[in-house]
Design a protein around this motif. Structure first.
Motif, mmCIF file in Angstrom:
data_model
loop_
_atom_site.group_PDB
_atom_site.id
_atom_site.type_symbol
_atom_site.label_atom_id
_atom_site.label_comp_id
_atom_site.label_asym_id
_atom_site.label_seq_id
_atom_site.Cartn_x
_atom_site.Cartn_y
_atom_site.Cartn_z
ATOM 1 N N HIS A 148 66.514 13.096 189.238
ATOM 2 C CA HIS A 148 66.055 14.465 189.496
ATOM 3 C C HIS A 148 67.199 15.328 190.030
ATOM 4 O O HIS A 148 67.141 16.540 189.978
ATOM 5 C CB HIS A 148 64.880 14.459 190.484
ATOM 6 C CG HIS A 148 65.245 14.028 191.856
ATOM 7 N ND1 HIS A 148 65.513 12.711 192.175
ATOM 8 C CD2 HIS A 148 65.404 14.738 192.994
ATOM 9 C CE1 HIS A 148 65.831 12.637 193.461
ATOM 10 N NE2 HIS A 148 65.758 13.847 193.976
ATOM 11 N N ARG A 149 68.274 14.678 190.511
ATOM 12 C CA ARG A 149 69.451 15.421 190.964
ATOM 13 C C ARG A 149 70.391 15.742 189.805
ATOM 14 O O ARG A 149 71.217 16.634 189.901
ATOM 15 C CB ARG A 149 70.184 14.627 192.034
ATOM 16 C CG ARG A 149 69.390 14.507 193.319
ATOM 17 C CD ARG A 149 70.196 13.865 194.433
ATOM 18 N NE ARG A 149 70.586 12.500 194.125
ATOM 19 C CZ ARG A 149 69.961 11.414 194.570
ATOM 20 N NH1 ARG A 149 68.908 11.541 195.361
ATOM 21 N NH2 ARG A 149 70.380 10.209 194.249
ATOM 22 N N LEU A 150 70.247 15.015 188.694
ATOM 23 C CA LEU A 150 71.092 15.232 187.529
ATOM 24 C C LEU A 150 70.502 16.296 186.606
ATOM 25 O O LEU A 150 71.219 17.110 186.036
ATOM 26 C CB LEU A 150 71.261 13.915 186.765
ATOM 27 C CG LEU A 150 72.222 13.897 185.590
ATOM 28 C CD1 LEU A 150 73.645 14.151 186.063
ATOM 29 C CD2 LEU A 150 72.141 12.565 184.871
ATOM 30 N N PHE A 151 69.175 16.276 186.467
ATOM 31 C CA PHE A 151 68.475 17.204 185.582
ATOM 32 C C PHE A 151 67.625 18.159 186.403
ATOM 33 O O PHE A 151 66.889 17.729 187.282
ATOM 34 C CB PHE A 151 67.541 16.448 184.627
ATOM 35 C CG PHE A 151 68.235 15.481 183.730
ATOM 36 C CD1 PHE A 151 68.932 15.922 182.620
ATOM 37 C CD2 PHE A 151 68.203 14.129 183.998
ATOM 38 C CE1 PHE A 151 69.575 15.027 181.787
ATOM 39 C CE2 PHE A 151 68.835 13.219 183.170
ATOM 40 C CZ PHE A 151 69.527 13.668 182.067
ATOM 41 N N THR A 152 67.702 19.447 186.079
ATOM 42 C CA THR A 152 66.775 20.402 186.667
ATOM 43 C C THR A 152 65.445 20.213 185.951
ATOM 44 O O THR A 152 65.396 20.156 184.726
ATOM 45 C CB THR A 152 67.262 21.844 186.488
ATOM 46 O OG1 THR A 152 68.554 21.965 187.085
ATOM 47 C CG2 THR A 152 66.314 22.824 187.141
ATOM 48 N N VAL A 153 64.361 20.085 186.727
ATOM 49 C CA VAL A 153 63.046 19.836 186.156
ATOM 50 C C VAL A 153 62.140 21.017 186.500
ATOM 51 O O VAL A 153 61.964 21.352 187.668
ATOM 52 C CB VAL A 153 62.436 18.522 186.699
ATOM 53 C CG1 VAL A 153 61.082 18.260 186.062
ATOM 54 C CG2 VAL A 153 63.379 17.353 186.451
ATOM 55 N N HIS A 154 61.566 21.646 185.459
ATOM 56 C CA HIS A 154 60.653 22.776 185.636
ATOM 57 C C HIS A 154 59.248 22.374 185.243
ATOM 58 O O HIS A 154 59.046 21.452 184.455
ATOM 59 C CB HIS A 154 61.108 23.973 184.790
ATOM 60 C CG HIS A 154 62.364 24.608 185.282
ATOM 61 N ND1 HIS A 154 62.363 25.584 186.247
ATOM 62 C CD2 HIS A 154 63.658 24.404 184.964
ATOM 63 C CE1 HIS A 154 63.608 25.955 186.496
ATOM 64 N NE2 HIS A 154 64.406 25.248 185.736
ATOM 65 N N ALA A 155 58.270 23.086 185.772
ATOM 66 C CA ALA A 155 56.864 22.791 185.491
ATOM 67 C C ALA A 155 56.529 22.970 184.019
ATOM 68 O O ALA A 155 55.763 22.193 183.456
ATOM 69 C CB ALA A 155 55.954 23.666 186.342
ATOM 70 N N ASP A 156 57.101 23.988 183.382
ATOM 71 C CA ASP A 156 56.827 24.211 181.963
ATOM 72 C C ASP A 156 58.012 24.931 181.319
ATOM 73 O O ASP A 156 58.961 25.325 181.990
ATOM 74 C CB ASP A 156 55.521 24.981 181.747
ATOM 75 C CG ASP A 156 55.475 26.310 182.482
ATOM 76 O OD1 ASP A 156 56.540 26.929 182.702
ATOM 77 O OD2 ASP A 156 54.363 26.742 182.830
ATOM 78 N N VAL A 157 57.940 25.111 180.014
ATOM 79 C CA VAL A 157 59.031 25.723 179.262
ATOM 80 C C VAL A 157 59.256 27.172 179.674
ATOM 81 O O VAL A 157 60.395 27.620 179.782
ATOM 82 C CB VAL A 157 58.760 25.618 177.740
ATOM 83 C CG1 VAL A 157 59.794 26.386 176.944
ATOM 84 C CG2 VAL A 157 58.739 24.163 177.308
ATOM 85 N N ALA A 158 58.171 27.898 179.925
ATOM 86 C CA ALA A 158 58.306 29.307 180.317
ATOM 87 C C ALA A 158 59.141 29.444 181.593
ATOM 88 O O ALA A 158 60.016 30.312 181.674
ATOM 89 C CB ALA A 158 56.930 29.935 180.503
ATOM 90 N N ASP A 159 58.884 28.589 182.576
ATOM 91 C CA ASP A 159 59.678 28.624 183.813
ATOM 92 C C ASP A 159 61.130 28.264 183.542
ATOM 93 O O ASP A 159 62.048 28.856 184.107
ATOM 94 C CB ASP A 159 59.111 27.658 184.853
ATOM 95 C CG ASP A 159 57.866 28.185 185.537
ATOM 96 O OD1 ASP A 159 57.536 29.373 185.363
ATOM 97 O OD2 ASP A 159 57.216 27.394 186.262
ATOM 98 N N LEU A 161 62.816 28.659 180.753
ATOM 99 C CA LEU A 161 63.482 29.740 180.039
ATOM 100 C C LEU A 161 63.741 30.939 180.934
ATOM 101 O O LEU A 161 64.761 31.615 180.806
ATOM 102 C CB LEU A 161 62.661 30.166 178.819
ATOM 103 C CG LEU A 161 62.621 29.151 177.678
ATOM 104 C CD1 LEU A 161 61.670 29.601 176.594
ATOM 105 C CD2 LEU A 161 64.020 28.924 177.117
ATOM 106 N N ALA A 162 62.810 31.206 181.835
ATOM 107 C CA ALA A 162 62.979 32.326 182.765
ATOM 108 C C ALA A 162 64.053 32.006 183.792
ATOM 109 O O ALA A 162 64.667 32.894 184.365
ATOM 110 C CB ALA A 162 61.666 32.654 183.450
#
Length: 171
Positions: A148-159, A161-162
């Motif tokens: 989780h420190r290597l990859f940024t993880v977002h709740a969904d694609v919209a977040d 992309l924003a």
């Protein structure tokens, strides 16, 4: 014969050869690959083949960004195909890859290894991989392994992309 009277092996004698029953090794030796694996292209370079059980599609392109939708299980059989497709998407001009994992029910250690391998190749040329829609069990696995420190993880694609909102995993 007892152990004391058994003749000694001749020096340099080889053990019996072990062969794969599926014939995968024989197919690679002939230049053809089993379904779902990489194969040699006409130039002698490795080219990704069809990835059986895993759909990898570029769903959307924006300047410098590509949304890659992954559908299916990522495991030992599909991991190399995923890595190759991600590197290919980056080489096609997308500096930032947003991976939509909403339709990925399972990802094992081989899948995590493929993600790390793709990250290493892509980040070496200034690119990045962002994960979106990661299921809770997979997010837990990312946290346990420290990825989780290597990859940024977002709740969904919209977040993703924003580029706003708080990511579900911190870098």
């Amino acid at each position: 014969m007892t152990e004391e009277t058994r003749p000694a092996r001749r020096p340099g004698r080889r053990a019996p050869e072990i062969r794969c029953r599926t014939g995968a090794g024989q197919a690679a030796a002939r230049g053809s690959a089993a379904p779902g694996t990489a194969a040699l292209d006409g130039t002698g370079a490795w080219a990704p083949g069809p990835v059986a059980g895993l759909a990898i599609e570029v769903a959307e392109r924006r300047p410098g960004t590509a949304v890659v939708t992954v559908t299916g299980e990522i495991d030992l059989h599909t991991a190399d195909g995923l890595r190759a497709r991600l590197v290919k998407a980056h080489a096609a001009g997308a500096r930032r890859l947003v991976l939509d994992f909403a339709a990925v029910p399972f990802c094992d250690a081989a899948g995590l290894g493929a993600l790390v391998g793709a990250h290493n190749e892509i980040s070496a040329t200034g690119g990045e991989i962002v994960l979106a829609g990661v299921r809770p069990a997979q997010l837990r696995l990312l946290r346990i392994t420290g990825l989780h420190r290597l990859f940024t993880v977002h709740a969904d694609v919209a977040d993703a992309l924003a580029g706003q909102g708080s990511p579900t995993g911190s870098r």
